[in-house]
Design an enzyme around this catalytic site. Structure first.
Site, PDB file in Angstrom:
ATOM      1  N   GLY A 161       1.088  -1.405  -0.098  1.00  0.00           N
ATOM      2  CA  GLY A 161       0.144   0.312   0.044  1.00  0.00           C
ATOM      3  C   GLY A 161       0.746   1.270  -0.069  1.00  0.00           C
ATOM      4  O   GLY A 161       0.338   2.256  -0.849  1.00  0.00           O
ATOM      5  N   GLU A 163       4.434   3.920   6.055  1.00  0.00           N
ATOM      6  CA  GLU A 163       3.590   3.317   6.568  1.00  0.00           C
ATOM      7  C   GLU A 163       2.306   4.069   5.197  1.00  0.00           C
ATOM      8  O   GLU A 163       2.145   5.539   5.704  1.00  0.00           O
ATOM      9  CB  GLU A 163       3.049   2.474   7.449  1.00  0.00           C
ATOM     10  CG  GLU A 163       1.940   2.185   7.564  1.00  0.00           C
ATOM     11  CD  GLU A 163       1.888   0.955   6.908  1.00  0.00           C
ATOM     12  OE1 GLU A 163       1.493   0.942   5.652  1.00  0.00           O
ATOM     13  OE2 GLU A 163       1.563  -0.238   8.097  1.00  0.00           O
ATOM     14  N   ASP A 164       1.287   3.772   4.793  1.00  0.00           N
ATOM     15  CA  ASP A 164       0.308   4.193   3.839  1.00  0.00           C
ATOM     16  C   ASP A 164      -1.079   4.887   5.056  1.00  0.00           C
ATOM     17  O   ASP A 164      -1.204   5.591   5.334  1.00  0.00           O
ATOM     18  CB  ASP A 164      -0.628   3.163   3.252  1.00  0.00           C
ATOM     19  CG  ASP A 164      -0.569   1.871   3.475  1.00  0.00           C
ATOM     20  OD1 ASP A 164      -0.515   1.667   4.405  1.00  0.00           O
ATOM     21  OD2 ASP A 164      -1.346   1.134   2.503  1.00  0.00           O
ATOM     22  N   ASP A 176      -4.555   1.686  10.782  1.00  0.00           N
ATOM     23  CA  ASP A 176      -5.890   1.427  11.165  1.00  0.00           C
ATOM     24  C   ASP A 176      -5.454   0.903  13.094  1.00  0.00           C
ATOM     25  O   ASP A 176      -5.386   1.736  13.796  1.00  0.00           O
ATOM     26  CB  ASP A 176      -6.163   0.351  10.213  1.00  0.00           C
ATOM     27  CG  ASP A 176      -7.790   0.289  10.646  1.00  0.00           C
ATOM     28  OD1 ASP A 176      -8.511   0.786  11.753  1.00  0.00           O
ATOM     29  OD2 ASP A 176      -8.811  -0.972   9.494  1.00  0.00           O
ATOM     30  N   LYS A 185      -6.373   6.621  11.140  1.00  0.00           N
ATOM     31  CA  LYS A 185      -7.744   6.701  11.768  1.00  0.00           C
ATOM     32  C   LYS A 185      -7.852   6.091  14.062  1.00  0.00           C
ATOM     33  O   LYS A 185      -7.827   5.775  14.357  1.00  0.00           O
ATOM     34  CB  LYS A 185      -8.246   4.594  11.331  1.00  0.00           C
ATOM     35  CG  LYS A 185      -8.577   4.619   9.960  1.00  0.00           C
ATOM     36  CD  LYS A 185      -9.519   3.260   9.778  1.00  0.00           C
ATOM     37  CE  LYS A 185      -9.899   3.102   8.514  1.00  0.00           C
ATOM     38  NZ  LYS A 185      -9.846   2.035   7.501  1.00  0.00           N
ATOM     39  N   PHE A 236     -13.904   2.544   5.197  1.00  0.00           N
ATOM     40  CA  PHE A 236     -12.538   2.650   4.803  1.00  0.00           C
ATOM     41  C   PHE A 236     -12.048   2.733   3.692  1.00  0.00           C
ATOM     42  O   PHE A 236     -12.968   3.734   3.079  1.00  0.00           O
ATOM     43  CB  PHE A 236     -13.277   1.192   4.632  1.00  0.00           C
ATOM     44  CG  PHE A 236     -12.139  -0.262   3.424  1.00  0.00           C
ATOM     45  CD1 PHE A 236     -11.308  -1.041   4.692  1.00  0.00           C
ATOM     46  CD2 PHE A 236     -11.419  -0.411   2.166  1.00  0.00           C
ATOM     47  CE1 PHE A 236     -10.268  -1.509   4.037  1.00  0.00           C
ATOM     48  CE2 PHE A 236     -10.799  -1.160   1.336  1.00  0.00           C
ATOM     49  CZ  PHE A 236     -10.159  -1.993   2.941  1.00  0.00           C
ATOM     50  N   VAL A 237     -10.923   3.140   3.179  1.00  0.00           N
ATOM     51  CA  VAL A 237     -10.950   4.403   2.406  1.00  0.00           C
ATOM     52  C   VAL A 237      -9.886   3.525   0.773  1.00  0.00           C
ATOM     53  O   VAL A 237      -8.878   2.092   1.955  1.00  0.00           O
ATOM     54  CB  VAL A 237      -9.685   5.963   3.184  1.00  0.00           C
ATOM     55  CG1 VAL A 237     -10.514   6.936   3.649  1.00  0.00           C
ATOM     56  CG2 VAL A 237      -8.705   4.752   4.026  1.00  0.00           C
ATOM     57  N   ASP A 296      -5.919  -0.013  -1.723  1.00  0.00           N
ATOM     58  CA  ASP A 296      -6.714  -1.371  -2.170  1.00  0.00           C
ATOM     59  C   ASP A 296      -8.236  -1.435  -1.208  1.00  0.00           C
ATOM     60  O   ASP A 296      -8.047  -1.385   0.215  1.00  0.00           O
ATOM     61  CB  ASP A 296      -5.957  -2.384  -2.437  1.00  0.00           C
ATOM     62  CG  ASP A 296      -5.660  -3.511  -1.401  1.00  0.00           C
ATOM     63  OD1 ASP A 296      -5.386  -3.199  -0.765  1.00  0.00           O
ATOM     64  OD2 ASP A 296      -6.269  -4.044  -1.756  1.00  0.00           O
ATOM     65  N   ARG A 355      -5.757   0.951  -5.991  1.00  0.00           N
ATOM     66  CA  ARG A 355      -5.136   1.336  -6.116  1.00  0.00           C
ATOM     67  C   ARG A 355      -4.115   2.810  -6.959  1.00  0.00           C
ATOM     68  O   ARG A 355      -3.447   3.186  -6.461  1.00  0.00           O
ATOM     69  CB  ARG A 355      -3.450   0.684  -5.753  1.00  0.00           C
ATOM     70  CG  ARG A 355      -3.648  -0.852  -5.084  1.00  0.00           C
ATOM     71  CD  ARG A 355      -2.547  -1.091  -4.990  1.00  0.00           C
ATOM     72  NE  ARG A 355      -2.978  -2.932  -3.991  1.00  0.00           N
ATOM     73  CZ  ARG A 355      -2.097  -2.955  -2.915  1.00  0.00           C
ATOM     74  NH1 ARG A 355      -1.529  -2.355  -1.959  1.00  0.00           N
ATOM     75  NH2 ARG A 355      -2.610  -3.486  -2.472  1.00  0.00           N
TER      76      ARG A 355
HETATM   77  P1  IMP Z   1      -3.352  -2.134  10.743  1.00  0.00           P
HETATM   78  O1  IMP Z   1      -2.512  -3.316  11.566  1.00  0.00           O
HETATM   79  O2  IMP Z   1      -5.477  -2.500  11.750  1.00  0.00           O
HETATM   80  O3  IMP Z   1      -3.574  -0.337  11.773  1.00  0.00           O
HETATM   81  O4  IMP Z   1      -4.108  -1.942   8.968  1.00  0.00           O
HETATM   82  C1  IMP Z   1      -2.616  -1.699   8.511  1.00  0.00           C
HETATM   83  C2  IMP Z   1      -2.574  -2.242   7.272  1.00  0.00           C
HETATM   84  O5  IMP Z   1      -4.082  -2.614   7.273  1.00  0.00           O
HETATM   85  C3  IMP Z   1      -3.252  -0.932   6.492  1.00  0.00           C
HETATM   86  O6  IMP Z   1      -1.120  -1.336   6.018  1.00  0.00           O
HETATM   87  C4  IMP Z   1      -3.604  -1.767   5.064  1.00  0.00           C
HETATM   88  O7  IMP Z   1      -2.701  -2.487   4.297  1.00  0.00           O
HETATM   89  C5  IMP Z   1      -4.987  -2.010   5.783  1.00  0.00           C
HETATM   90  N1  IMP Z   1      -5.638  -0.599   5.617  1.00  0.00           N
HETATM   91  C6  IMP Z   1      -6.306  -0.467   6.642  1.00  0.00           C
HETATM   92  N2  IMP Z   1      -7.211   0.485   6.325  1.00  0.00           N
HETATM   93  C7  IMP Z   1      -7.851   0.609   5.587  1.00  0.00           C
HETATM   94  C8  IMP Z   1      -8.524   0.939   4.502  1.00  0.00           C
HETATM   95  O8  IMP Z   1      -9.385   1.820   4.909  1.00  0.00           O
HETATM   96  N3  IMP Z   1      -8.101   1.017   3.539  1.00  0.00           N
HETATM   97  C9  IMP Z   1      -7.467   0.205   2.805  1.00  0.00           C
HETATM   98  N4  IMP Z   1      -6.595  -0.994   3.016  1.00  0.00           N
HETATM   99  C10 IMP Z   1      -5.835  -0.807   5.134  1.00  0.00           C
END
Ligand code: IMP
Length: 199
Positions: A67, A122-123, A126, A154, A175-176, A182, A188
């Protein structure tokens, strides 16, 4: 090296504005949320701050695949001092919109990180599980410093203890897609960022 970035809680909230631009991906409707122009401006600001914070060293950016590839390319060009790049890949959401809660390393870094100033790129953060996993994993290499940069955060979904050094936009817990992010591997390639239309 003290960061000059404001604490995450002080960054501007990024409310969802009504807009007529929308896309449909895998049967779900997303509204345009952050324009390419706005992203470009913010990434340029972040690059300037990072260049200033790392003025006396050559940091190595560790970009999180897949991402963050677009954000990394733009951020790196916005850093006008010496920096290097490497990549790491973690297991992601697969084709779902919610985290599985399980993080695995699919590709490790190739560069020698011991004694280096490491900046994770990091993109999106969450739940924060991936970032927590990555910080723990990269700390095992004994870098001189370890900081993280994320384009999107977030905050209401994230464990409160997670420190994020450079944050582009604080966004709602929706979700974005686009700009590297993606939904089921699609979207993407969109230049703007779109947010799930709940309405
Ligand atoms: P986390 O471990 O829950 O913080 O999620 C991290 C990963 O989940 C990110 O690097 C993304 O690949 C994916 N992700 C989390 N939220 C989104 C979203 O809103 N859109 C797309 N990918 C997401």
């Amino acid at each position: 090296m003290a960061s000059n970035m404001p604490a995450t809680r002080d960054l501007l909230e990024t409310p969802v504005q009504p807009t007529d631009a929308a896309v449909t991906v895998q049967g779900e409707r997303f509204r345009r949320y952050l324009s390419a122009e706005r992203i470009k401006k913010r990434v340029a600001e972040m690059g300037k701050t990072i260049a200033r914070d790392y003025a006396t060293t050559t940091p190595i950016l560790v970009s999180v695949l897949n991402g963050a590839f677009m954000y990394t390319a733009d951020l790196m060009r916005a850093i006008d001092t010496d920096c290097e790049i490497d990549f790491i890949k973690l297991s992601s959401y697969g084709d779902e919109k919610v985290s599985s809660g399980e993080v695995r390393e699919l590709k490790s870094v190739d560069a020698e990180l011991e004694g280096r100033d490491v900046l994770v790129v990091e993109d999106i953060v969450d739940t924060g599980l991936s970032m927590e996993f990555m910080k723990r994993r990269l700390a095992e290499y004994n870098p001189a410093s370890l900081r993280v940069s994320t384009l999107l955060h977030k905050p209401t979904a994230t464990e409160p203890d997670l420190t994020l050094d450079y944050v582009g936009f604080r966004i709602p817990d929706l979700f974005v897609i686009g700009y590297g992010l993606d939904y089921g591997q699609l979207a993407r390639n969109l230049s703007d960022i779109y947010i799930l239309d709940e309405g």
